[in-house]
Enzyme design. Structure first.
Site, mmCIF file in Angstrom:
data_model
loop_
_atom_site.group_PDB
_atom_site.id
_atom_site.type_symbol
_atom_site.label_atom_id
_atom_site.label_comp_id
_atom_site.label_asym_id
_atom_site.label_seq_id
_atom_site.Cartn_x
_atom_site.Cartn_y
_atom_site.Cartn_z
ATOM 1 N N ARG A 156 59.318 16.099 68.389
ATOM 2 C CA ARG A 156 60.167 16.771 67.163
ATOM 3 C C ARG A 156 59.717 16.429 65.870
ATOM 4 O O ARG A 156 59.767 17.186 64.994
ATOM 5 C CB ARG A 156 61.616 16.545 67.504
ATOM 6 N N GLU A 204 56.455 18.147 65.516
ATOM 7 C CA GLU A 204 56.758 19.482 65.160
ATOM 8 C C GLU A 204 57.408 19.765 63.638
ATOM 9 O O GLU A 204 56.610 20.726 63.107
ATOM 10 C CB GLU A 204 57.963 20.212 66.330
ATOM 11 N N SER A 246 51.882 7.507 49.788
ATOM 12 C CA SER A 246 51.533 6.476 50.662
ATOM 13 C C SER A 246 52.160 6.125 51.952
ATOM 14 O O SER A 246 53.581 6.266 51.935
ATOM 15 C CB SER A 246 51.368 5.147 49.735
#
Length: 147
Positions: free
Chosen positions: A89, A92, A115
């Protein structure tokens, strides 16, 4: 992750569960943020000697695991972990929102990156009438491109 760090991570998981300790309790024991502590003890950061020994004593770790914690890791990717639903997830979310986040960073800061080395992460819970929410804050230093 190299074999020694992977074996140490497994020993830590078993010992932590057996001792009934939370990650937050371990982090408090070594005076480090819980998010850093979990990542480090699972093999993603070298653990300074003092903290590695303190974790080793707290969890009854082998000398080999305490030594492995102190080694610089190979950060080579997620491997099979990428298939875990929680980790997937996050991937995603980056796939969907990554280009938008990149555009907003460039608009707000200029040509550069966030960073992941000079970086902080916080994971917390927020109560919500529709069900508790997971709040993940990624806090990285802006690094401009120097042409």
């Amino acid at each position: 992750m190299n074999d020694a760090k992977a074996l140490a991570a497994e020993e830590i998981q078993v010992a932590r569960q057996k001792a009934g300790l939370t990650w937050a309790a371990i982090a408090e024991h070594i005076s480090r943020p819980k998010e850093w502590t979990v990542a480090a003890l699972l093999g993603q950061h070298p653990v300074p000697e003092t903290e590695a020994r303190a974790v080793g004593e707290l969890l009854g770790l082998s000398d080999d695991s305490v030594a492995a914690l102190q080694r610089q890791p190979y950060r080579t990717g997620l491997g099979e972990a990428a298939n875990d639903p929680t980790i997937y997830r996050f991937l995603e979310a980056v796939n969907v929102y990554g280009p938008a986040i990149k555009e907003l960073i460039h608009e707000e800061f200029g040509d550069g990156i966030m960073s992941a080395i000079n970086f902080k992460v916080d994971v917390s819970r927020r109560a919500d009438p529709g069900g508790d929410r997971v709040v993940v804050t990624l806090d990285g230093k802006f690094l401009d491109y120097n042409w």
